[in-house]
Structures are given as C-alpha cells and as structure tokens.
Design a protein around this motif. Structure first.
Motif, PDB file in Angstrom:
ATOM      1  N   GLY A   1       0.808  -1.204   0.000  1.00  0.00           N
ATOM      2  CA  GLY A   1       0.000   0.000   0.000  1.00  0.00           C
ATOM      3  C   GLY A   1       0.844   1.258   0.000  1.00  0.00           C
ATOM      4  O   GLY A   1       2.076   1.206  -0.083  1.00  0.00           O
ATOM      5  N   LEU A   2       0.175   2.377   0.113  1.00  0.00           N
ATOM      6  CA  LEU A   2       0.835   3.665   0.107  1.00  0.00           C
ATOM      7  C   LEU A   2       1.819   3.790   1.266  1.00  0.00           C
ATOM      8  O   LEU A   2       2.936   4.276   1.089  1.00  0.00           O
ATOM      9  CB  LEU A   2      -0.206   4.786   0.149  1.00  0.00           C
ATOM     10  CG  LEU A   2       0.319   6.207   0.122  1.00  0.00           C
ATOM     11  CD1 LEU A   2       1.154   6.456  -1.131  1.00  0.00           C
ATOM     12  CD2 LEU A   2      -0.846   7.185   0.185  1.00  0.00           C
ATOM     13  N   ASP A   3       1.444   3.337   2.454  1.00  0.00           N
ATOM     14  CA  ASP A   3       2.342   3.420   3.606  1.00  0.00           C
ATOM     15  C   ASP A   3       3.591   2.561   3.402  1.00  0.00           C
ATOM     16  O   ASP A   3       4.685   2.933   3.830  1.00  0.00           O
ATOM     17  CB  ASP A   3       1.628   3.008   4.892  1.00  0.00           C
ATOM     18  CG  ASP A   3       0.615   4.051   5.347  1.00  0.00           C
ATOM     19  OD1 ASP A   3       0.727   5.231   4.936  1.00  0.00           O
ATOM     20  OD2 ASP A   3      -0.300   3.684   6.108  1.00  0.00           O
ATOM     21  N   ASP A   4       3.446   1.421   2.740  1.00  0.00           N
ATOM     22  CA  ASP A   4       4.602   0.579   2.430  1.00  0.00           C
ATOM     23  C   ASP A   4       5.563   1.322   1.502  1.00  0.00           C
ATOM     24  O   ASP A   4       6.778   1.341   1.722  1.00  0.00           O
ATOM     25  CB  ASP A   4       4.159  -0.734   1.776  1.00  0.00           C
ATOM     26  CG  ASP A   4       3.309  -1.588   2.693  1.00  0.00           C
ATOM     27  OD1 ASP A   4       3.548  -1.593   3.920  1.00  0.00           O
ATOM     28  OD2 ASP A   4       2.393  -2.266   2.173  1.00  0.00           O
ATOM     29  N   ALA A   5       5.015   1.934   0.463  1.00  0.00           N
ATOM     30  CA  ALA A   5       5.849   2.677  -0.488  1.00  0.00           C
ATOM     31  C   ALA A   5       6.573   3.818   0.207  1.00  0.00           C
ATOM     32  O   ALA A   5       7.769   4.042  -0.017  1.00  0.00           O
ATOM     33  CB  ALA A   5       4.988   3.208  -1.633  1.00  0.00           C
ATOM     34  N   ARG A   6       5.872   4.526   1.063  1.00  0.00           N
ATOM     35  CA  ARG A   6       6.503   5.640   1.785  1.00  0.00           C
ATOM     36  C   ARG A   6       7.610   5.147   2.717  1.00  0.00           C
ATOM     37  O   ARG A   6       8.647   5.790   2.843  1.00  0.00           O
ATOM     38  CB  ARG A   6       5.442   6.404   2.577  1.00  0.00           C
ATOM     39  CG  ARG A   6       4.546   7.230   1.684  1.00  0.00           C
ATOM     40  CD  ARG A   6       3.500   7.960   2.480  1.00  0.00           C
ATOM     41  NE  ARG A   6       2.693   8.811   1.623  1.00  0.00           N
ATOM     42  CZ  ARG A   6       1.523   9.311   1.972  1.00  0.00           C
ATOM     43  NH1 ARG A   6       1.009   9.040   3.157  1.00  0.00           N
ATOM     44  NH2 ARG A   6       0.861  10.084   1.133  1.00  0.00           N
ATOM     45  N   ALA A   7       7.410   4.008   3.371  1.00  0.00           N
ATOM     46  CA  ALA A   7       8.443   3.460   4.260  1.00  0.00           C
ATOM     47  C   ALA A   7       9.699   3.081   3.477  1.00  0.00           C
ATOM     48  O   ALA A   7      10.824   3.309   3.931  1.00  0.00           O
ATOM     49  CB  ALA A   7       7.896   2.241   5.012  1.00  0.00           C
ATOM     50  N   ILE A   8       9.515   2.520   2.300  1.00  0.00           N
ATOM     51  CA  ILE A   8      10.656   2.116   1.468  1.00  0.00           C
ATOM     52  C   ILE A   8      11.416   3.346   0.990  1.00  0.00           C
ATOM     53  O   ILE A   8      12.649   3.413   1.074  1.00  0.00           O
ATOM     54  CB  ILE A   8      10.175   1.247   0.300  1.00  0.00           C
ATOM     55  CG1 ILE A   8       9.645  -0.084   0.845  1.00  0.00           C
ATOM     56  CG2 ILE A   8      11.300   1.024  -0.712  1.00  0.00           C
ATOM     57  CD1 ILE A   8       8.817  -0.880  -0.139  1.00  0.00           C
ATOM     58  N   VAL A   9      10.708   4.346   0.509  1.00  0.00           N
ATOM     59  CA  VAL A   9      11.343   5.582   0.064  1.00  0.00           C
ATOM     60  C   VAL A   9      12.065   6.249   1.235  1.00  0.00           C
ATOM     61  O   VAL A   9      13.204   6.713   1.096  1.00  0.00           O
ATOM     62  CB  VAL A   9      10.312   6.532  -0.590  1.00  0.00           C
ATOM     63  CG1 VAL A   9      10.884   7.927  -0.792  1.00  0.00           C
ATOM     64  CG2 VAL A   9       9.839   5.943  -1.914  1.00  0.00           C
ATOM     65  N   HIS A  10      11.445   6.264   2.393  1.00  0.00           N
ATOM     66  CA  HIS A  10      12.056   6.865   3.581  1.00  0.00           C
ATOM     67  C   HIS A  10      13.375   6.169   3.932  1.00  0.00           C
ATOM     68  O   HIS A  10      14.351   6.829   4.319  1.00  0.00           O
ATOM     69  CB  HIS A  10      11.089   6.813   4.767  1.00  0.00           C
ATOM     70  CG  HIS A  10      11.642   7.403   6.015  1.00  0.00           C
ATOM     71  ND1 HIS A  10      11.889   8.752   6.157  1.00  0.00           N
ATOM     72  CD2 HIS A  10      12.046   6.820   7.168  1.00  0.00           C
ATOM     73  CE1 HIS A  10      12.403   8.972   7.353  1.00  0.00           C
ATOM     74  NE2 HIS A  10      12.505   7.819   7.985  1.00  0.00           N
ATOM     75  N   ALA A  11      13.429   4.853   3.796  1.00  0.00           N
ATOM     76  CA  ALA A  11      14.655   4.110   4.106  1.00  0.00           C
ATOM     77  C   ALA A  11      15.804   4.528   3.192  1.00  0.00           C
ATOM     78  O   ALA A  11      16.971   4.486   3.594  1.00  0.00           O
ATOM     79  CB  ALA A  11      14.402   2.607   3.984  1.00  0.00           C
ATOM     80  N   LEU A  12      15.497   4.940   1.973  1.00  0.00           N
ATOM     81  CA  LEU A  12      16.531   5.328   1.015  1.00  0.00           C
ATOM     82  C   LEU A  12      16.974   6.784   1.165  1.00  0.00           C
ATOM     83  O   LEU A  12      18.021   7.176   0.643  1.00  0.00           O
ATOM     84  CB  LEU A  12      16.038   5.085  -0.413  1.00  0.00           C
ATOM     85  CG  LEU A  12      15.813   3.620  -0.781  1.00  0.00           C
ATOM     86  CD1 LEU A  12      15.089   3.514  -2.111  1.00  0.00           C
ATOM     87  CD2 LEU A  12      17.139   2.869  -0.806  1.00  0.00           C
ATOM     88  N   GLU A  13      16.205   7.594   1.876  1.00  0.00           N
ATOM     89  CA  GLU A  13      16.518   9.014   1.991  1.00  0.00           C
ATOM     90  C   GLU A  13      17.820   9.293   2.730  1.00  0.00           C
ATOM     91  O   GLU A  13      18.476  10.299   2.461  1.00  0.00           O
ATOM     92  CB  GLU A  13      15.365   9.763   2.648  1.00  0.00           C
ATOM     93  CG  GLU A  13      14.174   9.896   1.735  1.00  0.00           C
ATOM     94  CD  GLU A  13      12.991  10.596   2.375  1.00  0.00           C
ATOM     95  OE1 GLU A  13      12.864  10.559   3.624  1.00  0.00           O
ATOM     96  OE2 GLU A  13      12.196  11.182   1.631  1.00  0.00           O
ATOM     97  N   ASP A  14      18.242   8.432   3.652  1.00  0.00           N
ATOM     98  CA  ASP A  14      19.509   8.636   4.354  1.00  0.00           C
ATOM     99  C   ASP A  14      20.686   8.629   3.389  1.00  0.00           C
ATOM    100  O   ASP A  14      21.679   9.307   3.606  1.00  0.00           O
ATOM    101  CB  ASP A  14      19.739   7.557   5.412  1.00  0.00           C
ATOM    102  CG  ASP A  14      18.903   7.768   6.657  1.00  0.00           C
ATOM    103  OD1 ASP A  14      18.359   8.877   6.834  1.00  0.00           O
ATOM    104  OD2 ASP A  14      18.802   6.819   7.451  1.00  0.00           O
TER     105      ASP A  14
END
Length: 113
Positions: free
Chosen positions: A14-27
């Motif tokens: 879902g949308l929250d899954d996609a946001r969590a994955i993108v957030h992990a890459l932001e570092d």
C-alpha cells in the motif's frame, strides 16, 4: 537517465509501504523528486539524485510492511548497490535478479513483511 539518478519502482503493498521504502533510502540519496501519494496506484516510482559514490545507509526505516513489495532499482552500479544494501538492512529481502548494461544496472528485490 542521468548517470547521477537512481530510479525506484515499487509494486505491491500500500501507500504506507511505499513511503516506508522511500524513507529508508533518503539517508543515502536525500529526498526524492516526490513522495508516493496516490492511494489507488498499483505501481509507484521515485527518482533520487545520487552522489557519485553513495555509501549504504543504516536502513532503519522505523516501519514494517503490510504486504510484499517488489522493488526495482535502476541507476549506476554504485547507486544500485547502495540502495540494495540499504533496503536489505531495513527489510527482509529476497534478491529476484539483476541486469547490467554498459554504465547502468538494474536489480529487483522482493521485500516481505
């Protein structure tokens, strides 16, 4: 595709899954061109500017996934490796294959809850 970009394509979850994955890459890669926002989308894409020699991040996303998500990362070999390692640290992953070109690489991962 510029040699300084990483493109991430997400399908499943879902949308929250996609946001969590993108957030992990932001570092590692900083903020993407846009964060996933469409609740009804079946495929989501984010593009990051990549430093010339990105180092994998800690991969701490602070979130778990609600469903399996297939992630395809595409860019320079260094960017793809850094993204793959970062996601493997943040989530349970299974390598689904890779393809290499002259100056670009692609890897597909399955992230599972």
């Amino acid at each position: 595709m510029s040699d300084t970009q990483l493109t991430v394509t997400l399908s499943g979850g879902g949308l929250d899954d996609a946001r969590a994955i993108v957030h992990a890459l932001e570092d590692v890669f900083g903020a993407p061109d846009g964060r996933p926002a469409d609740e009804g989308a079946t495929v989501r894409t984010a593009t990051f500017d990549s430093p010339p020699a990105p180092a994998p991040g800690s991969g701490r996303s602070g979130a778990s996934l609600s469903a399996p998500v297939t992630v395809t990362v595409q860019g320079t070999p260094q960017a793809v490796e850094a993204a793959s390692t970062t996601l493997s640290r943040a989530f349970s992953t299974r390598d689904e294959g890779a393809a290499s070109g002259d100056q670009e690489r692609e890897r597909q991962l399955l992230l599972v809850p």
